[in-house]
Design an enzyme around this catalytic site. Structure first.
Site, PDB file in Angstrom:
ATOM      1  CG  ASN A 195      18.379 112.378   0.073  1.00  0.00           C
ATOM      2  OD1 ASN A 195      19.244 111.663   0.904  1.00  0.00           O
ATOM      3  ND2 ASN A 195      17.669 112.318  -0.376  1.00  0.00           N
ATOM      4  CB  ALA A 196      23.649 110.409  -0.453  1.00  0.00           C
ATOM      5  CD  GLU A 256      16.886 111.807  -4.695  1.00  0.00           C
ATOM      6  OE1 GLU A 256      16.596 109.856  -4.734  1.00  0.00           O
ATOM      7  OE2 GLU A 256      16.885 112.496  -3.207  1.00  0.00           O
ATOM      8  CD  GLU A 346      19.604 107.914  -5.871  1.00  0.00           C
ATOM      9  OE1 GLU A 346      18.667 107.070  -4.738  1.00  0.00           O
ATOM     10  OE2 GLU A 346      19.687 109.020  -5.715  1.00  0.00           O
TER      11      GLU A 346
END
Length: 1044
Positions: A195-196, A256, A346
């Site tokens: 993701n990020a 995720e 996170e």
């Protein structure tokens, strides 16, 4: 993809190391609930292990009297006599492959020591200068953190099938080494999906085109696609595991996701089996988006489950408007994985900002020190014992790293800004970090109760104060974490607590006016009781905040702080000390309890602003973990005044303290050091110090900031620009015969063409998966060919310009949709009758979407020619595509398909001597199209200075142009002037050459007939004396290219 032996770009190859052949399956732990709320002991769920322990205890107690010749000590060192004792000493868990990393329901153990993992997210690929990674890690350590969460980007390191490239800024070993030097543990997160806000979420772009099956499943072609990448991750991580003396303590499996359907869970199981079979012995972790309870049990389950949470979401437009804290964290953890420590891989450390957003300064406010004070401490109140803040340092989406929703800066409003400067958030992070580091009793706490459930033996005077009690089951230390019941309230409230302590039940406070404690709006307090510090000292209670507690030299030292306006109170034994509101001098620090002997504690009290200037650097010890607090050293000092303290050491004879760090202003130097220290040096220069208040080891001196930025750092004006047109593709006679013919009729990309003759015009299917892509559609001109309908897909916030032969037709763009469909009417006289005509489309590829649409249809999903048919389509992106791009050092995402990029005009050393003299502010001479502007300049920054510089566009906003900023060959900025918000682009040393010549190139794309006038300046954002040390420059220059 068929699995094959991978090769590195430097020609090396490797074989996976032999290792363990199996991996641990996780037994299901059925969540249970407890109704025991009224007892003055942990109201925690019964564990399966606890039930087993109780059965064993019962058998011991039944048989004990009849066990002839058996001592109690032979059965257990301290036989438990009640449930609390059993629960407070749970059995440790591990991977059963190493004891270097273990855990229980409370927290993590590293090399047999319990820790609170206090961590921040850092992506080295967003700071492609390896010599600066130590800078970030040192700043983490200075804030009291002991860990870093590190994403690795599959697409950047595996640019094409069979090619593995972990060289230069992609290398892992320099990152491991820098982290270890700074005393930072690493949780490695190699994906494949990360993701990020990255293109395709980090998935290798070629795999979105070449594989057939659903990504991130157990399908054979998907498994084959990642084998070589994971082999390389394993190869570089094996010897860097903590079990082998390295800094890596865990590996996160993907990111995720969900456990259903089963193919996803089996994909996780494939990854786990691969790592285990190759010798990875440390635990696997997982980051669950929200509270999905994925991968705790069953197929693909990990060792330590974690959830991520972003309670403020990602809209920085109204930064003063807060969401409430998430109130069910503790209950959720107890219901899904109570036998593991509570882990948040996170937690919100800032926010990304979209195209057209308010900018990252607003995101810093949204998640500022008050947010940290309330939300981070609420995590503590939920009994979280492993946490990582996303992001701690955001960095830069240079090149084609970003997904379509975000722009070049990935500053994130983080504690360390994109320029590497320290924000006000860093101060609050440090205040919290050093408290956690100083408080070993806090590493193991039972959740006793809160204002909702009731807290046994505790009375709270005001319902507007929400209180949670955590208690160490061994020492009895209590931690009352207090916030406003309405967590977003800005009102002032007052309250008091009646609590049990070792001195009996007492009311806190006892001497402050009104006998109350105040919360001024968005604040939290940690009120401690029976808090031990140093070798033998204890606070009976404290409403003052604890900055540091421990031993300095042979003396117990505690440093408390507070805002002068709030009033604080604390007690050592039965002695109560209070500072009523406004009674303590602002901006001051003073000893409150002076030691009469070396055995007496030293208690220091400071204004919060003064406390924020202090650091507690680790004095390195010996052994392979010499820089790690708890593991290589338990020796520290307190240093107040500097902008940053990077490290400290004390000479072998104990007399000389050597400090290294950064100054941004002259400042008083305040030290609490071992009494043997009599000499101090700062960055190698001697500093005169003297004793304060007759207290040995309490020293003061003066640090002088001698930098005159205006005089010592010359920032040149950007002049002497040269210009060349960079869209020859629309000129008559342009030869595209060597371009790739776009003639595929099938595609693995999910969205199929919607309009046309069956040909697939997706760039990645032809090797062009990023940045600018050009298309040329040929047709025979007739009087009937009057227009074309095109569906163009570049991702949200894209743009595309369409030309017929040399005539501009129009530009399309969208900030809300990833594609547009429009009719492009050919201007009168633009069609050449009876001849070959060309429609040219220049398309800005904004990156692939993240999950679940990583297979993004970037290109032309639909085309139709009015009154005719396209005979041939040609396509060109960056030179060589992803299989043969020439700039291996800067990598696969640095360049796109503009003619100037293909020719290397942006690279240092390219000769512009034959070009026209023209400044960007003069715009393009021929209207819509693309032009390259290039100039050079010199820098000479003193070696002892860390200067932070940016390139800034200073013209009025809203002009219809896009621009790519290249600095010494690196694409370090994408400017979209009519979308915004970014006009300022920080560029670090290492990309900039601080001691020589620099080349800056600007590719300007004028979107409409309205003239544009970009004005680019180099600006100094700030400078400190000190810095991390020498920063190497690695900016390969231009060489001849075979341009197509």
């Amino acid at each position: 993809m068929a699995s094959q032996k991978p090769s590195y770009v430097d020609g090396r190859s490797y074989e996976p190391l032999p290792g363990y052949k199996s991996y641990r399956e996780h037994a299901q732990v059925a969540p249970q609930t407890s109704s025991i709320r009224e007892r003055p002991m942990p109201s925690r769920s019964y564990r399966n292990w606890a039930l087993s322990a109780l059965v064993s205890l019962a058998l011991v107690l039944v048989t004990w009297p009849a066990t002839l010749g058996t001592k109690a000590s032979d059965i257990a060192p301290n036989p438990p006599t009640n449930l609390a004792a059993v629960l407070s000493n749970p059995p440790r868990q591990s991977t059963n492959l190493t004891t270097a990393v273990q855990w229980d329901n409370y927290s993590l153990f590293l090399n047999d020591q319990r820790i609170f993992l206090h961590s921040g997210e850092f992506h080295t690929f967003r700071l492609p200068v390896p010599d600066l990674w130590l800078d970030i890690f040192q700043k983490m350590s200075a804030a009291g953190l002991n860990g870093a969460s590190i994403y690795i980007h599959w697409g950047l390191t595996n640019p094409a099938p069979g090619v593995i490239d972990f060289n230069d800024w992609r290398a892992l070993q320099p990152m491991f080494d820098a982290a270890k030097q700074a005393g930072i543990w690493i949780v490695l997160r190699p994906g494949q999906y990360i993701n990020a806000e990255t293109t395709a979420g980090g998935i290798a772009l070629w795999s979105t085109s070449l594989t057939v099956s659903e990504l991130r499943t157990n399908a054979s072609d998907i498994e084959a696609s990642w084998q070589q990448y994971v082999d390389a991750i394993i190869d570089m991580t094996l010897e860097n595991q903590i079990s082998n003396g390295g800094p890596v303590i865990a590996i996160q499996i993907d990111n995720e996701y969900s456990q259903q359907p089963i193919a996803r869970a089996e994909y996780f199981a494939q990854l786990e089996a691969k790592y285990r079979a190759s010798g990875i012995v440390i635990p696997f972790t997982y980051n669950d988006p929200g509270e999905g309870a994925n991968f705790i049990n069953g197929t693909g389950a990990v060792d330590i489950y974690g959830l991520d949470s972003y309670p403020q979401n990602f809209d920085c437009s109204n930064p003063a408007v807060w969401s409430s804290v998430t109130t069910n964290y503790h209950d959720y953890h107890e219901s899904v994985n109570p036998s593991e420590p509570f882990y948040m891989p996170e937690f919100q450390g800032g926010s990304f900002d979209p195209w057209g957003g308010p900018g990252y300064d607003a995101c810093e406010v949204l998640t500022g020190p008050d947010f940290q004070d309330v939300f981070y401490k609420w995590n503590w109140a939920s009994n979280v014992k492993l946490i990582s803040y996303y992001m701690l340092y955001g960095g830069t989406n240079w090149g084609g790293i970003a997904e379509p929703g975000v722009y070049t800066s990935y500053d994130y409003g983080a504690s360390i800004r994109e320029s590497r400067s320290l924000s006000p958030k860093f101060d609050e992070l440090k205040r919290q970090g050093l408290f956690l580091r100083s408080s070993p009793e806090f590493r193991k706490t039972d959740w006793i109760g809160d204002s909702t459930t009731g807290i046994p033996g505790v009375t709270i005077s005001n319902a507007n104060a929400f209180v949670t009690l955590l208690k160490n089951p061994d020492s009895g230390a209590g931690f009352f974490i207090v916030r406003q019941a309405n967590s977003s309230s800005t009102a002032t409230i007052s309250f008091s607590l009646t609590v049990p302590t070792s001195m009996g039940t007492i009311r806190i406070p006892q001497q402050l006016p009104g006998n109350t404690i105040s919360l001024f709006g968005r604040q939290s307090r940690v009120i401690v009781t029976d808090y031990s510090f140093g070798q033998s000292s204890k606070l009976t209670y404290s409403t003052a905040r604890i900055f540091f507690a421990g031993t300095i030299g042979s003396r117990d030292v505690i440093m408390l702080y507070g805002d002068p306006s709030e009033g604080t109170e604390f007690a050592i034994d039965s002695s109560v000390i209070s500072f009523p509101p406004n009674s303590f001098k602002a901006n001051s620090i003073q000893p409150v309890v002076k030691p009469k002997t070396q055995q007496d504690p030293l208690l220091i009290y400071a204004d919060a602003s003064v406390a924020s200037t202090f650091f507690a650097p680790v004095i390195p010890g010996k052994g392979q973990f010499s820089s790690y607090w708890q593991f290589g050293s338990n020796t520290t000092i307190l240093v107040g005044g500097p902008n940053l303290v990077r490290n400290a050491s004390i000479s072998a004879d104990g007399r000389t303290l050597s400090l290294r760090g950064d100054l941004n202003a002259s400042t008083a130097l305040t030290l609490l050091v071992p009494t043997s220290v009599s000499a101090v040096d700062w960055n190698g220069q001697s500093v005169h110090v003297s004793e304060v208040d007759g207290i040995p080891g309490f020293l003061q001196g003066q640090l002088v900031f001698s930098l005159n930025a205006a005089k010592d750092i010359k920032i040149p004006s950007l002049t002497g620009w040269k210009f060349q047109d960079s869209l020859p593709e629309v000129q008559a006679g342009f030869d595209d015969s060597k371009w790739v013919t776009a003639d595929h009729t099938t595609t693995n990309i999910t969205q199929k063409p919607s309009l046309g003759d069956g040909r697939v015009l997706y760039g990645c299917d032809y090797g062009f998966c990023e940045n600018t892509v050009l298309w040329r559609g040929h047709f025979n001109g007739t009087s009937s060919t009057t227009s074309a309908t095109l569906t163009i897909n570049g991702g949200t916030n894209f743009a595309a310009s369409v030309f017929i032969n040399s005539h501009f037709i129009n530009t399309t763009s969208s900030s809300t949709s990833e594609q547009t469909t429009a009719l492009y009417v050919f201007p009168s006289g633009s069609v050449k009758l009876g001849q070959d005509n060309v429609i040219t489309v220049i398309q800005d590829h904004m990156g692939n979407d993240e999950d679940p649409t990583e297979r993004s249809p970037r290109g032309i999903p639909g085309f139709a020619l009015t009154g005719g048919n396209f005979t041939t389509w040609k396509v060109q992106g960056k030179l060589g595509g992803y299989t043969d791009f020439p700039d291996k050092l800067r990598g696969v995402l640095n360049e796109g398909g503009l003619f100037g990029e293909r020719a290397g005009w942006h690279l240092p050393g390219f000769s512009t001597s034959s070009w026209t003299t023209r400044a960007p502010s003069q715009g393009l001479p021929n209207g819509p199209g693309v032009g390259f502007f290039v100039t050079t300049f010199e820098l000479s920054v003193p070696a002892s200075v860390d200067a932070m510089m940016s390139f800034e566009f200073t013209e009025a906003s809203g002009q219809a142009y896009r621009a790519l900023l290249f600095v010494n060959g690196w694409q370090y900025g994408k400017r979209v002037a009519n979308f915004g918000p970014q006009s300022k682009f920080p560029v670090p040393p290492g990309i900039l050459n601080y001691s020589g010549k620099n080349t800056v190139a600007l590719a300007v794309w004028q979107l409409t007939t309205a003239a544009v006038s970009p004005n680019l300046e180099l600006v100094l954002d700030g400078a400190v004396q000190g810095g991390v040390g020498a920063v190497a420059v690695n900016n390969p220059g231009w060489t001849e290219r075979n341009v197509v």
